[in-house]
Each structure stands twice: as structure tokens, then as C-alpha cells.
Design a protein around this motif. Structure first.
Motif, PDB file in Angstrom:
ATOM      1  N   ILE A  39       0.833  -1.206   0.000  1.00  0.00           N
ATOM      2  CA  ILE A  39       0.000   0.000   0.000  1.00  0.00           C
ATOM      3  C   ILE A  39       0.868   1.257   0.000  1.00  0.00           C
ATOM      4  O   ILE A  39       1.747   1.433   0.844  1.00  0.00           O
ATOM      5  CB  ILE A  39      -0.946   0.009   1.222  1.00  0.00           C
ATOM      6  N   LYS A  40       0.609   2.109  -0.958  1.00  0.00           N
ATOM      7  CA  LYS A  40       1.306   3.390  -1.069  1.00  0.00           C
ATOM      8  C   LYS A  40       0.520   4.275  -2.020  1.00  0.00           C
ATOM      9  O   LYS A  40      -0.379   3.789  -2.737  1.00  0.00           O
ATOM     10  CB  LYS A  40       2.732   3.185  -1.595  1.00  0.00           C
ATOM     11  N   PRO A  41       0.812   5.547  -2.062  1.00  0.00           N
ATOM     12  CA  PRO A  41       0.112   6.412  -3.009  1.00  0.00           C
ATOM     13  C   PRO A  41       0.274   5.898  -4.433  1.00  0.00           C
ATOM     14  O   PRO A  41       1.374   5.490  -4.848  1.00  0.00           O
ATOM     15  CB  PRO A  41       0.806   7.767  -2.821  1.00  0.00           C
ATOM     16  N   GLY A  42      -0.829   5.878  -5.174  1.00  0.00           N
ATOM     17  CA  GLY A  42      -0.793   5.470  -6.574  1.00  0.00           C
ATOM     18  C   GLY A  42      -1.296   4.071  -6.841  1.00  0.00           C
ATOM     19  O   GLY A  42      -1.575   3.730  -8.002  1.00  0.00           O
ATOM     20  N   VAL A  43      -1.401   3.231  -5.814  1.00  0.00           N
ATOM     21  CA  VAL A  43      -1.972   1.901  -6.047  1.00  0.00           C
ATOM     22  C   VAL A  43      -3.492   2.000  -5.932  1.00  0.00           C
ATOM     23  O   VAL A  43      -4.027   2.837  -5.196  1.00  0.00           O
ATOM     24  CB  VAL A  43      -1.413   0.844  -5.069  1.00  0.00           C
ATOM     25  N   SER A  44      -4.178   1.144  -6.654  1.00  0.00           N
ATOM     26  CA  SER A  44      -5.641   1.225  -6.678  1.00  0.00           C
ATOM     27  C   SER A  44      -6.260   0.330  -5.611  1.00  0.00           C
ATOM     28  O   SER A  44      -5.653  -0.640  -5.133  1.00  0.00           O
ATOM     29  CB  SER A  44      -6.180   0.805  -8.047  1.00  0.00           C
ATOM     30  N   GLU A  45      -7.493   0.667  -5.234  1.00  0.00           N
ATOM     31  CA  GLU A  45      -8.243  -0.174  -4.307  1.00  0.00           C
ATOM     32  C   GLU A  45      -8.379  -1.590  -4.861  1.00  0.00           C
ATOM     33  O   GLU A  45      -8.228  -2.576  -4.125  1.00  0.00           O
ATOM     34  CB  GLU A  45      -9.640   0.417  -4.096  1.00  0.00           C
ATOM     35  N   ARG A  46      -8.646  -1.684  -6.145  1.00  0.00           N
ATOM     36  CA  ARG A  46      -8.826  -2.995  -6.778  1.00  0.00           C
ATOM     37  C   ARG A  46      -7.554  -3.843  -6.649  1.00  0.00           C
ATOM     38  O   ARG A  46      -7.617  -5.041  -6.344  1.00  0.00           O
ATOM     39  CB  ARG A  46      -9.195  -2.811  -8.252  1.00  0.00           C
ATOM     40  N   ASP A  47      -6.397  -3.209  -6.855  1.00  0.00           N
ATOM     41  CA  ASP A  47      -5.145  -3.957  -6.758  1.00  0.00           C
ATOM     42  C   ASP A  47      -4.852  -4.384  -5.317  1.00  0.00           C
ATOM     43  O   ASP A  47      -4.268  -5.453  -5.085  1.00  0.00           O
ATOM     44  CB  ASP A  47      -3.989  -3.134  -7.314  1.00  0.00           C
ATOM     45  N   ILE A  48      -5.246  -3.564  -4.348  1.00  0.00           N
ATOM     46  CA  ILE A  48      -5.081  -3.963  -2.947  1.00  0.00           C
ATOM     47  C   ILE A  48      -5.913  -5.213  -2.663  1.00  0.00           C
ATOM     48  O   ILE A  48      -5.427  -6.187  -2.074  1.00  0.00           O
ATOM     49  CB  ILE A  48      -5.484  -2.813  -2.003  1.00  0.00           C
TER      50      ILE A  48
ATOM     51  N   LEU B 140      -8.907 -14.292  18.845  1.00  0.00           N
ATOM     52  CA  LEU B 140      -8.254 -15.156  17.870  1.00  0.00           C
ATOM     53  C   LEU B 140      -7.436 -14.362  16.847  1.00  0.00           C
ATOM     54  O   LEU B 140      -6.756 -14.949  16.014  1.00  0.00           O
ATOM     55  CB  LEU B 140      -9.298 -16.003  17.135  1.00  0.00           C
ATOM     56  N   THR B 141      -7.516 -13.039  16.921  1.00  0.00           N
ATOM     57  CA  THR B 141      -6.858 -12.167  15.947  1.00  0.00           C
ATOM     58  C   THR B 141      -5.593 -11.577  16.557  1.00  0.00           C
ATOM     59  O   THR B 141      -5.639 -10.970  17.631  1.00  0.00           O
ATOM     60  CB  THR B 141      -7.810 -11.036  15.513  1.00  0.00           C
ATOM     61  N   ARG B 142      -4.477 -11.758  15.863  1.00  0.00           N
ATOM     62  CA  ARG B 142      -3.196 -11.320  16.399  1.00  0.00           C
ATOM     63  C   ARG B 142      -2.698 -10.003  15.805  1.00  0.00           C
ATOM     64  O   ARG B 142      -1.844  -9.341  16.397  1.00  0.00           O
ATOM     65  CB  ARG B 142      -2.138 -12.401  16.150  1.00  0.00           C
ATOM     66  N   SER B 143      -3.176  -9.617  14.647  1.00  0.00           N
ATOM     67  CA  SER B 143      -2.656  -8.417  13.980  1.00  0.00           C
ATOM     68  C   SER B 143      -2.839  -7.181  14.840  1.00  0.00           C
ATOM     69  O   SER B 143      -3.873  -6.999  15.498  1.00  0.00           O
ATOM     70  CB  SER B 143      -3.369  -8.216  12.635  1.00  0.00           C
ATOM     71  N   SER B 144      -1.853  -6.310  14.820  1.00  0.00           N
ATOM     72  CA  SER B 144      -1.895  -5.089  15.606  1.00  0.00           C
ATOM     73  C   SER B 144      -3.095  -4.230  15.228  1.00  0.00           C
ATOM     74  O   SER B 144      -3.493  -4.171  14.060  1.00  0.00           O
ATOM     75  CB  SER B 144      -0.605  -4.284  15.398  1.00  0.00           C
ATOM     76  N   LYS B 145      -3.631  -3.544  16.250  1.00  0.00           N
ATOM     77  CA  LYS B 145      -4.744  -2.616  16.011  1.00  0.00           C
ATOM     78  C   LYS B 145      -4.313  -1.166  16.220  1.00  0.00           C
ATOM     79  O   LYS B 145      -5.120  -0.246  16.048  1.00  0.00           O
ATOM     80  CB  LYS B 145      -5.908  -2.951  16.956  1.00  0.00           C
ATOM     81  N   ASP B 146      -3.077  -0.956  16.619  1.00  0.00           N
ATOM     82  CA  ASP B 146      -2.603   0.423  16.770  1.00  0.00           C
ATOM     83  C   ASP B 146      -2.638   1.128  15.420  1.00  0.00           C
ATOM     84  O   ASP B 146      -2.444   0.500  14.368  1.00  0.00           O
ATOM     85  CB  ASP B 146      -1.168   0.432  17.303  1.00  0.00           C
ATOM     86  N   LEU B 147      -2.890   2.417  15.450  1.00  0.00           N
ATOM     87  CA  LEU B 147      -2.954   3.174  14.203  1.00  0.00           C
ATOM     88  C   LEU B 147      -1.614   3.098  13.455  1.00  0.00           C
ATOM     89  O   LEU B 147      -0.575   3.481  13.997  1.00  0.00           O
ATOM     90  CB  LEU B 147      -3.309   4.640  14.491  1.00  0.00           C
ATOM     91  N   MET B 148      -1.676   2.581  12.255  1.00  0.00           N
ATOM     92  CA  MET B 148      -0.495   2.496  11.406  1.00  0.00           C
ATOM     93  C   MET B 148      -0.553   3.601  10.365  1.00  0.00           C
ATOM     94  O   MET B 148      -1.572   3.760   9.668  1.00  0.00           O
ATOM     95  CB  MET B 148      -0.424   1.143  10.685  1.00  0.00           C
ATOM     96  N   ILE B 149       0.534   4.362  10.262  1.00  0.00           N
ATOM     97  CA  ILE B 149       0.638   5.381   9.223  1.00  0.00           C
ATOM     98  C   ILE B 149       1.748   4.931   8.284  1.00  0.00           C
ATOM     99  O   ILE B 149       2.935   4.945   8.649  1.00  0.00           O
ATOM    100  CB  ILE B 149       0.939   6.762   9.831  1.00  0.00           C
ATOM    101  N   LEU B 150       1.361   4.507   7.106  1.00  0.00           N
ATOM    102  CA  LEU B 150       2.318   3.953   6.152  1.00  0.00           C
ATOM    103  C   LEU B 150       2.996   5.086   5.398  1.00  0.00           C
ATOM    104  O   LEU B 150       2.344   5.936   4.790  1.00  0.00           O
ATOM    105  CB  LEU B 150       1.581   3.013   5.165  1.00  0.00           C
ATOM    106  N   LYS B 151       4.299   5.105   5.439  1.00  0.00           N
ATOM    107  CA  LYS B 151       5.053   6.190   4.812  1.00  0.00           C
ATOM    108  C   LYS B 151       5.564   5.751   3.445  1.00  0.00           C
ATOM    109  O   LYS B 151       5.913   4.596   3.243  1.00  0.00           O
ATOM    110  CB  LYS B 151       6.247   6.578   5.687  1.00  0.00           C
TER     111      LYS B 151
END
Length: 360
Positions: free
Chosen positions: A160-169, A349-360
């Protein structure tokens, strides 16, 4: 393992019914342990029969425990059912009221005028009552599916980064889950960004991710017939003060909901706790769906955690906790975990972090 469910249903068959007929794919799979696109399971108080066509007969004879269920080649459904009805003096037949179509119901009634086909929920509720409580091996399958989804989430964070589409995600999430061993995806993956994230069930489109967008992803893996379900929302580039405030609100509502789950509480009570917190933060009317739902062979099954969820939670129910806040034409946030109910609380049952992630 599965044969016990057939025997259990025969024991639980209401006294008012001489027979029950199961035609829904998920209930057939649950009871027989066999996956097929067709087939009919017939249960009396003393005997059960699985009628299956030529495409599946060989495999069914291998997989279905024939000590409790006769596997029969389906050649002429009506004549074969008539023979079973006659053999067991069947007069009343229960059908899956929440599945059978009106056309199929009338077809049964017309083909078997000597039998009464009972269209109440009595028979369906017995099966639903069995399925709502998960065996340990079922929970293990759900967890395995969830681990696949979490691996896909870890991988998509690098994409995920600027320029990728929702569909591609969405496509990349789907591919990652399949590559990791999923037999399918649990449902059509949701990946929406920016203003589109205010749509709780938005469809991934050609919109490109921009800096300052939230990206909400709701997805799950299907493994050995069992589903997983999770939602995470991440920010790209930066998050405004308002975005952070709303995110913190949803995160706390998620935590409060999880903390409230325990045996003996109703789904509506859990929903009220999370919903009341969101409303108290000034977002009344911005959380328009239920807090959660059961997960198993179906992606949405009982119990419901919503304002209408009157089922009392019991140990080994698997449910989601997925509060959200959706600000029209601005952005939306949803955070979803799966938990298994215990006597005094629940296990996440869910292990993924829930803290706010800001992807740079």
C-alpha cells in the motif's frame, strides 16, 4: 468426528417429527463432513440416509461414516424418499425453514400427500443450536484460516502506497491468502480508501490511494470449509488530528466490546456497550451496522451482536467485534477481531496489531 453430529441430530430430532430432511450445503457438510453441490440427508429417530448422485458417490462412501448413515446412489429422489418414509412409517417431516424455497416445499407436499411437511423453525433451530457452539477442532480450523489472513495483511502493508488502486489492494490480498493455502476467500474482499472508506461495504474500484487517505480492508480466508474475518484500517502518509481522534474512538469501542464478551451476556448487551461509547464521543448515527456476528462454516451465522441480538452467549461461540465510525463524504474506520467466548470472558483469535499504522 463428523458422524457424532448425525447421531446427535437423530437424538435431538423433535418428538413431533418422524423425520428430518437436510438439503442446504452447509448443514449437509456440517453433519456428514462431506462437501458437495448436491445431495439430501434424511434422518429418522433410528436411522439416517445420505442420497448422493453419481458424481460424488464414490467419495461419499469413503468420507461419510456409514456406521450411522447409509450412503445411497441418488437415482430417483421421490421414489427413494417414498421407500424410506414407508420403511419408517413417516408421517411428519421437518424441513430447513430458513433454507428451503417455497417452490421446493410445495413440490415435497405435492409429491408426498400422505406426509405432513412441517415448515416451522423447530427442525432448523435444532441444527442451528448445534452449529452455534463450536467444537475445539472447528475453532482450530477457524484459527488456521485467520493466520492465513493475517499473513496476507502483513504482506499488503508493504504494497500500500500512493498510486496503487483499491482494486489492486483487494486482488493482492486475495492472491496472498490463496498462495498461503486458502481454498478460497471468505467473501468478496473490501478495500476502500479516502472518501470511499465511509462506505461500510464499499466495492474496490479504480480509485488510487493518496497521502492522507484511510484504507479500510475487510477480508478473510476459507480453509477446510471454515471462514475467518478481520478488518483493519490504516492511514497513508499522515493522519489528521480528526482522523486520529475517530480512530481512537473505534479502537476503544472494539476493546470495550471484547472486554464485555462472556458467557451469559446477550449480543445486544455487548453491542450496546460499544455503541454507547461511540455515541458518547459525539458520533451518534455514524455506526449503522451491528457490532458483530458468528463465524464458522458460514461467514455470517448466529449469534448476532446487534440491537436485535437476543441470543445469550455461551462458551465456544465464535463471534466478531467490529465497530466502525463512518463520516459521509470524508472517511470511515472499522476495526474487527474474532473472539471465542469463554465462561468468564473471551479469547481473541486475531493477532494483527490494532494500533494506528501510518504507512510512509
Amino acid at each position: 468426528m463428523m458422524a457424532n453430529y448425525i447421531a446427535a441430530l437423530m437424538e435431538k430430532l423433535p418428538a413431533s417429527l418422524d423425520c428430518g430432511i437436510v438439503t442446504s450445503p452447509m448443514n449437509r457438510r456440517y453433519l456428514t463432513g462431506f462437501c458437495s453441490s448436491a445431495g439430501i440427508l434424511v434422518l429418522t429417530h433410528t436411522k439416517s440416509y445420505f442420497l448422493i448422485d453419481f458424481r460424488y458417490i464414490e467419495k461419499a462412501k469413503q468420507d461419510v461414516d456409514r456406521s450411522v448413515c447409509d450412503v445411497i446412489l441418488l437415482e430417483n429422489q421421490n421414489s427413494q424418499l417414498a421407500e424410506i418414509f414407508s420403511r419408517h412409517a413417516v408421517q411428519t417431516v421437518g424441513v430447513e425453514a430458513d433454507y428451503i424455497t417455497l417452490n421446493d416445499y410445495h413440490s415435497f407436499c405435492k409429491a408426498f400427500p400422505k406426509q405432513q411437511f412441517v415448515d416451522s423453525r423447530e427442525f432448523s433451530d435444532v441444527i442451528a443450536g448445534m452449529r452455534i457452539i463450536k467444537a475445539e477442532w472447528e475453532i482450530d480450523k477457524i484459527v488456521a484460516a485467520q493466520r492465513i489472513a493475517e499473513q496476507a495483511f502483513d504482506e499488503i502493508l508493504q504494497f500500500i502506497k500512493p498510486g496503487v488502486s483499491e482494486r489492486d489492494i483487494a486482488l493482492n490480498l486475495d492472491f496472498s491468502m490463496r498462495r498461503a493455502g486458502a481454498e478460497d476467500i471468505s467473501f468478496s474482499t473490501i478495500a476502500v480508501s479516502g472518501k470511499n472508506s465511509s462506505l461500510p461495504h464499499g466495492t474496490p474500484g479504480n480509485k488510487l490511494v493518496e497521502n492522507g487517505d484511510f484504507v479500510t480492508m475487510d477480508f478473510g480466508a476459507l480453509l477446510d470449509g471454515y471462514h475467518s474475518d478481520m478488518t483493519r484500517t490504516v492511514a497513508v502518509g499522515y493522519a489528521t488530528e480528526e482522523m486520529q481522534r475517530v480512530y481512537d474512538t473505534v479502537l476503544e469501542a472494539n476493546r470495550l466490546g471484547i472486554a464485555a464478551v462472556r458467557a451469559g451476556i446477550t449480543g445486544m448487551e455487548v453491542d450496546r456497550i460499544s455503541r454507547s461509547f461511540i455515541e458518547a464521543q459525539g458520533y451518534s448515527g455514524c455506526f449503522g451496522h451491528g457490532l458483530g456476528h458468528g463465524v464458522g462454516l458460514d461467514i455470517h451465522e448466529a449469534p448476532s451482536l446487534s440491537p436485535r441480538g437476543d441470543i445469550v452467549l455461551q462458551p465456544n461461540m465464535v463471534v466478531t467485534i467490529e465497530p466502525g465510525v463512518y463520516l459521509e463524504n470524508k472517511f470511515g474506520i472499522r476495526i474487527e477481531d474474532m473472539v471465542v467466548v469463554t465462561e468468564n470472558g473471551c479469547k481473541n483469535l486475531t493477532r494483527s496489531s490494532k494500533d494506528l499504522m501510518i504507512l510512509k
